[in-house]
Scaffold this motif. Structure first.
Motif, PDB file in Angstrom:
ATOM      1  N   VAL A 126      33.804  40.778  35.078  1.00  0.00           N
ATOM      2  CA  VAL A 126      34.282  39.449  34.694  1.00  0.00           C
ATOM      3  C   VAL A 126      35.555  39.100  35.468  1.00  0.00           C
ATOM      4  O   VAL A 126      35.739  37.956  35.900  1.00  0.00           O
ATOM      5  CB  VAL A 126      34.529  39.379  33.169  1.00  0.00           C
ATOM      6  CG1 VAL A 126      35.158  38.046  32.789  1.00  0.00           C
ATOM      7  CG2 VAL A 126      33.229  39.587  32.410  1.00  0.00           C
ATOM      8  N   ASN A 127      36.427  40.081  35.669  1.00  0.00           N
ATOM      9  CA  ASN A 127      37.647  39.843  36.426  1.00  0.00           C
ATOM     10  C   ASN A 127      37.327  39.464  37.871  1.00  0.00           C
ATOM     11  O   ASN A 127      37.956  38.566  38.445  1.00  0.00           O
ATOM     12  CB  ASN A 127      38.535  41.087  36.404  1.00  0.00           C
ATOM     13  CG  ASN A 127      39.853  40.873  37.116  1.00  0.00           C
ATOM     14  OD1 ASN A 127      40.555  39.900  36.868  1.00  0.00           O
ATOM     15  ND2 ASN A 127      40.202  41.781  38.009  1.00  0.00           N
ATOM     16  N   ALA A 128      36.343  40.140  38.470  1.00  0.00           N
ATOM     17  CA  ALA A 128      35.948  39.811  39.842  1.00  0.00           C
ATOM     18  C   ALA A 128      35.416  38.393  39.927  1.00  0.00           C
ATOM     19  O   ALA A 128      35.735  37.646  40.861  1.00  0.00           O
ATOM     20  CB  ALA A 128      34.900  40.812  40.335  1.00  0.00           C
ATOM     21  N   VAL A 129      34.604  37.993  38.955  1.00  0.00           N
ATOM     22  CA  VAL A 129      34.071  36.630  38.927  1.00  0.00           C
ATOM     23  C   VAL A 129      35.195  35.623  38.734  1.00  0.00           C
ATOM     24  O   VAL A 129      35.217  34.552  39.371  1.00  0.00           O
ATOM     25  CB  VAL A 129      33.010  36.493  37.825  1.00  0.00           C
ATOM     26  CG1 VAL A 129      32.585  35.040  37.643  1.00  0.00           C
ATOM     27  CG2 VAL A 129      31.800  37.359  38.150  1.00  0.00           C
ATOM     28  N   ALA A 130      36.157  35.938  37.869  1.00  0.00           N
ATOM     29  CA  ALA A 130      37.271  35.030  37.601  1.00  0.00           C
ATOM     30  C   ALA A 130      38.114  34.790  38.850  1.00  0.00           C
ATOM     31  O   ALA A 130      38.664  33.697  39.042  1.00  0.00           O
ATOM     32  CB  ALA A 130      38.145  35.587  36.479  1.00  0.00           C
ATOM     33  N   ARG A 131      38.234  35.796  39.713  1.00  0.00           N
ATOM     34  CA  ARG A 131      38.973  35.628  40.964  1.00  0.00           C
ATOM     35  C   ARG A 131      38.265  34.678  41.923  1.00  0.00           C
ATOM     36  O   ARG A 131      38.899  34.010  42.730  1.00  0.00           O
ATOM     37  CB  ARG A 131      39.170  36.982  41.639  1.00  0.00           C
ATOM     38  CG  ARG A 131      40.152  37.908  40.935  1.00  0.00           C
ATOM     39  CD  ARG A 131      40.185  39.269  41.611  1.00  0.00           C
ATOM     40  NE  ARG A 131      41.117  40.169  40.984  1.00  0.00           N
ATOM     41  CZ  ARG A 131      42.396  40.303  41.357  1.00  0.00           C
ATOM     42  NH1 ARG A 131      42.860  39.582  42.355  1.00  0.00           N
ATOM     43  NH2 ARG A 131      43.192  41.160  40.741  1.00  0.00           N
ATOM     44  N   LEU A 132      36.940  34.617  41.822  1.00  0.00           N
ATOM     45  CA  LEU A 132      36.144  33.852  42.771  1.00  0.00           C
ATOM     46  C   LEU A 132      35.827  32.440  42.314  1.00  0.00           C
ATOM     47  O   LEU A 132      35.452  31.595  43.120  1.00  0.00           O
ATOM     48  CB  LEU A 132      34.840  34.591  43.062  1.00  0.00           C
ATOM     49  CG  LEU A 132      34.983  35.969  43.725  1.00  0.00           C
ATOM     50  CD1 LEU A 132      33.648  36.691  43.747  1.00  0.00           C
ATOM     51  CD2 LEU A 132      35.545  35.838  45.134  1.00  0.00           C
ATOM     52  N   SER A 133      35.945  32.165  41.021  1.00  0.00           N
ATOM     53  CA  SER A 133      35.576  30.845  40.520  1.00  0.00           C
ATOM     54  C   SER A 133      36.351  30.505  39.249  1.00  0.00           C
ATOM     55  O   SER A 133      36.539  31.367  38.387  1.00  0.00           O
ATOM     56  CB  SER A 133      34.074  30.792  40.245  1.00  0.00           C
ATOM     57  OG  SER A 133      33.690  29.522  39.785  1.00  0.00           O
ATOM     58  N   LYS A 134      36.757  29.245  39.115  1.00  0.00           N
ATOM     59  CA  LYS A 134      37.486  28.806  37.931  1.00  0.00           C
ATOM     60  C   LYS A 134      36.563  28.591  36.742  1.00  0.00           C
ATOM     61  O   LYS A 134      36.974  28.742  35.588  1.00  0.00           O
ATOM     62  CB  LYS A 134      38.262  27.522  38.229  1.00  0.00           C
ATOM     63  CG  LYS A 134      39.410  27.717  39.219  1.00  0.00           C
ATOM     64  CD  LYS A 134      40.174  26.423  39.423  1.00  0.00           C
ATOM     65  CE  LYS A 134      41.333  26.625  40.395  1.00  0.00           C
ATOM     66  NZ  LYS A 134      42.083  25.359  40.620  1.00  0.00           N
TER      67      LYS A 134
END
Length: 288
Positions: free
Chosen positions: A20-28
């Motif tokens: 989830v953290n990786a996804v959060a870095r890539l998209s708001k």
């Protein structure tokens, strides 16, 4: 609609938090798609209408959840699509997975309070005999059925070069140094296992070569469609976005594939035993 999932393994909770953290870095913003067998975290390209997803993370629910119950909008469409801000979910999960306050279990439930939420309930260590239960609500917005077609699995691009990447930590070091000098980076690869990371400004050109890399074998013949095997095929992309993807090392991927569609796209494919993450970086034009 209903959804309840319980994780009893601290390593699975931490792995889920890392994803989830990786996804959060890539998209708001992203969409959480829940099916009977998988969870998906999906993000479309900002500002592009009816585009295929720019980010696609697929998680095997059987690996993460000890208890998993869900019911979709109907028997025919037994799925749930929830729009949310992954950063909010990431911060909540991070507070549950620190060394001092590692959660003993994590329960995620779709609830409706003042508005629809993913309610996260955890049991944290306590000095007393009583368990310390903490509850957080993450706002979500259920997507209507007519919008589901925007969040289907993207097709594999017909690539001109496809290579397994070196360790992401090594690449991240290279890209972070180049990022201080340029806003874009060019990735070039061929069918001899060569991959080149390069950037140029008015005063300097820097290139880093990786040779003798392994190459995946796809079911169809789509690698290096024309030209000689030694010919480099390239695409230039936003260096900050590439650097953010490389933070995916925290997921602990077994392999990462870089597919290059010359002049159009860089497709990153992060592989783990129970997780796959695809990231599409469109090529920039008129950069240099």
């Amino acid at each position: 609609m209903r959804f309840t999932g319980v994780m009893n393994d601290i390593m699975c909770i931490r792995q889920f938090a890392s994803i989830v953290n990786a996804v959060a870095r890539l998209s708001k913003t992203c969409v959480l798609r829940i099916t009977t067998t998988h969870l998906y975290l999906i993000a479309n390209e900002a500002g592009i209408v009816n585009s295929s997803p720019g980010l696609w993370a697929e998680l095997d629910q059987g690996h993460f959840f000890n208890v998993f119950n869900m019911g979709g909008v109907s028997e025919e469409n037994n799925e749930i699509f929830l729009e949310m801000e992954p950063d909010t979910l990431s911060k909540t999960l991070s507070s549950f997975t620190s060394t001092q306050t590692a959660a003993r279990f994590l329960k995620i439930k779709l609830t409706k309070k003042h508005s629809p939420c993913l309610t996260l309930e955890v049991e944290l260590p306590s000095l007393s005999v009583h368990a310390r239960i903490v509850v957080h609500d993450v706002p979500v917005r259920p997507l209507p059925r007519r919008q589901w077609s925007l969040y289907q699995e993207p097709e594999m691009p017909q690539c001109d070069a496809s290579l397994y990447l070196p360790p992401l930590k090594q690449l991240r070091h290279v890209v972070e140094r180049m990022k201080t000098q340029a806003s874009h980076i060019t990735l070039a690869g061929n069918r001899r296992g060569t991959l080149v990371f390069s950037m140029s400004t008015d005063t300097v050109t820097v290139s880093t070569y990786f040779r003798h890399l392994s190459m995946p074998t796809w079911d169809r013949d789509d690698g290096g469609r024309d030209g000689e095997p030694e010919e480099l095929r390239s695409a230039t992309v936003d260096i900050k976005r590439l650097a953010l993807f490389l933070t995916g090392e925290q997921i602990g991927p077994s392999k990462v594939i870089c597919n290059i569609v010359e002049g159009r796209l860089i497709h990153m494919f992060l592989l783990h035993e129970d997780v796959t993450l695809q990231y599409f970086l469109p090529a920039a034009t008129n950069v240099y």
